[in-house]
Design an enzyme around this catalytic site. Structure first.
Site, short mmCIF file in Angstrom:
data_model
loop_
_atom_site.label_atom_id
_atom_site.label_comp_id
_atom_site.label_asym_id
_atom_site.label_seq_id
_atom_site.Cartn_x
_atom_site.Cartn_y
_atom_site.Cartn_z
N ARG A 41 48.66 20.71 40.17
CA ARG A 41 49.54 19.64 40.65
C ARG A 41 50.79 19.60 39.78
O ARG A 41 50.71 19.36 38.57
CB ARG A 41 48.82 18.29 40.62
CG ARG A 41 47.69 18.18 41.65
CD ARG A 41 48.23 18.16 43.07
NE ARG A 41 47.19 18.08 44.08
CZ ARG A 41 46.69 19.11 44.73
NH1 ARG A 41 47.13 20.35 44.46
NH2 ARG A 41 45.77 18.95 45.66
N ARG A 68 75.36 10.73 45.13
CA ARG A 68 74.08 11.25 44.67
C ARG A 68 73.99 12.72 45.08
O ARG A 68 73.77 13.04 46.25
CB ARG A 68 72.92 10.44 45.26
CG ARG A 68 72.87 9.00 44.77
CD ARG A 68 72.73 8.92 43.27
NE ARG A 68 72.49 7.57 42.79
CZ ARG A 68 72.38 7.24 41.51
NH1 ARG A 68 72.52 8.19 40.58
NH2 ARG A 68 72.16 5.99 41.15
N ALA A 80 70.80 -0.16 39.00
CA ALA A 80 69.52 0.37 38.54
C ALA A 80 69.76 1.35 37.40
O ALA A 80 70.88 1.84 37.20
CB ALA A 80 68.79 1.07 39.68
N LEU A 82 67.50 3.84 34.01
CA LEU A 82 66.28 4.27 33.33
C LEU A 82 65.94 3.33 32.18
O LEU A 82 66.81 2.69 31.59
CB LEU A 82 66.46 5.67 32.77
CG LEU A 82 66.81 6.80 33.74
CD1 LEU A 82 67.01 8.10 32.97
CD2 LEU A 82 65.74 6.96 34.79
N GLU A 97 71.72 -2.91 32.73
CA GLU A 97 72.23 -2.17 33.87
C GLU A 97 73.13 -3.03 34.75
O GLU A 97 74.15 -2.56 35.26
CB GLU A 97 71.07 -1.59 34.69
CG GLU A 97 70.25 -0.54 33.96
CD GLU A 97 71.07 0.66 33.53
OE1 GLU A 97 72.04 1.02 34.24
OE2 GLU A 97 70.75 1.25 32.48
N GLU A 101 76.99 -1.76 35.15
CA GLU A 101 77.41 -1.24 36.44
C GLU A 101 78.27 -2.22 37.24
O GLU A 101 79.05 -1.78 38.10
CB GLU A 101 76.18 -0.83 37.26
CG GLU A 101 75.42 0.33 36.65
CD GLU A 101 74.36 0.91 37.57
OE1 GLU A 101 74.07 0.29 38.60
OE2 GLU A 101 73.85 1.99 37.24
N PRO A 119 54.94 8.81 44.53
CA PRO A 119 53.76 9.09 43.72
C PRO A 119 53.12 10.45 43.95
O PRO A 119 52.31 10.89 43.15
CB PRO A 119 52.79 7.96 44.10
CG PRO A 119 53.21 7.57 45.48
CD PRO A 119 54.71 7.72 45.49
N GLY A 120 53.51 11.12 45.03
CA GLY A 120 52.98 12.45 45.26
C GLY A 120 53.66 13.52 44.43
O GLY A 120 53.12 14.63 44.27
N GLU A 124 57.18 8.34 38.25
CA GLU A 124 58.16 7.26 38.07
C GLU A 124 57.61 5.93 38.57
O GLU A 124 57.03 5.85 39.65
CB GLU A 124 59.46 7.57 38.81
CG GLU A 124 60.51 6.47 38.64
CD GLU A 124 61.79 6.73 39.39
OE1 GLU A 124 62.77 5.98 39.17
OE2 GLU A 124 61.83 7.67 40.22
N GLU A 148 79.69 7.57 37.97
CA GLU A 148 79.98 6.14 37.90
C GLU A 148 81.49 5.86 37.88
O GLU A 148 81.92 4.75 38.19
CB GLU A 148 79.31 5.52 36.68
CG GLU A 148 77.78 5.50 36.79
CD GLU A 148 77.13 4.80 35.62
OE1 GLU A 148 77.85 4.44 34.67
OE2 GLU A 148 75.90 4.61 35.66
#
Length: 208
Positions: A41, A68, A80, A82, A97, A101, A119-120, A124, A148
């Site tokens: 996996r 993006r 948003a 990290l 953030e 931003e 999740p696959g 995160e 940005e």
């Protein structure tokens, strides 16, 4: 029937990290399946993220528009970012953030929802906050760079975000999830029913 996600960890017989980047990495685990077989996996190892649905007194949401590259789109999003360090308080990260931003601060913070966006293929975890009682920050604006530097900002009625999500015009996961979640909250038990901003987050434990 009670529907609730539960923590569980299957046996890993071997692990390797074929790629390591500045913020994330890719890990390969050999996982023992229920029938006894072993399957590889591959997944992204991620520090975790926070997002902020900032709602003003007229039920408008503060949004930003950013390029993006992986999806070759400019997407409308909510602020948003990290988690900078392991164990970082997610509320502090969200406040950072929002300021960096949008140059906005908020007087009222609550947890809107917690999600695993993919999740696959990634570990995160994202905590989405609801921020209200908005005002412009007094501190000097944060210097922008890279994507940005081209970022746009706007205030959009919540109902317009829901409409855009449902007709396929808006695609950012945090914006879509946040807008739909808040709409459900407002139609149901109300904002006061939400968890406090410092509610535990088992996916990314933090202190203080």
């Amino acid at each position: 029937m009670t529907i609730k996600d539960t923590a569980e960890e299957w046996q890993v017989t071997a692990t390797s990290t074929p790629f390591k980047g500045a913020k994330t990495s890719v890990r390969t685990d050999e996982v023992v399946m229920p029938d006894g077989s072993v399957a590889g996996r591959d997944f992204q190892v991620h520090p975790g993220s926070v997002a902020v649905l900032a709602l003003d007194s007229e039920d408008r949401v503060l949004v930003i528009r950013q390029y993006r590259h992986p999806v070759r789109h400019k997407l409308w999003e909510i602020p948003a970012g990290l988690l900078d360090v392991p164990g970082e308080n997610p509320l502090h990260a969200a406040q950072r953030e929002l300021f960096e931003e949008t140059h906005v601060k908020a007087g009222d913070w609550r947890v809107l929802t917690d999600v695993y966006p993919s999740p696959g293929g990634s570990d995160e975890a994202v905590r989405i906050f609801l921020a209200r009682d908005l005002s412009e920050a007094e501190e000097e604006r944060f210097a922008t760079a890279d994507e940005e530097a081209d970022m746009e900002q706007g205030q959009v009625p919540l109902r317009e975000l829901v409409r855009g999500a449902l007709v396929g015009e808006l695609h950012n996961s945090c914006l879509v999830i946040g807008a739909l979640a808040l709409t459900a909250v407002l139609a149901g038990e109300g904002v006061e029913s939400l968890r406090p901003a410092d509610a535990p987050w088992p996916a990314r434990p933090f202190e203080g």
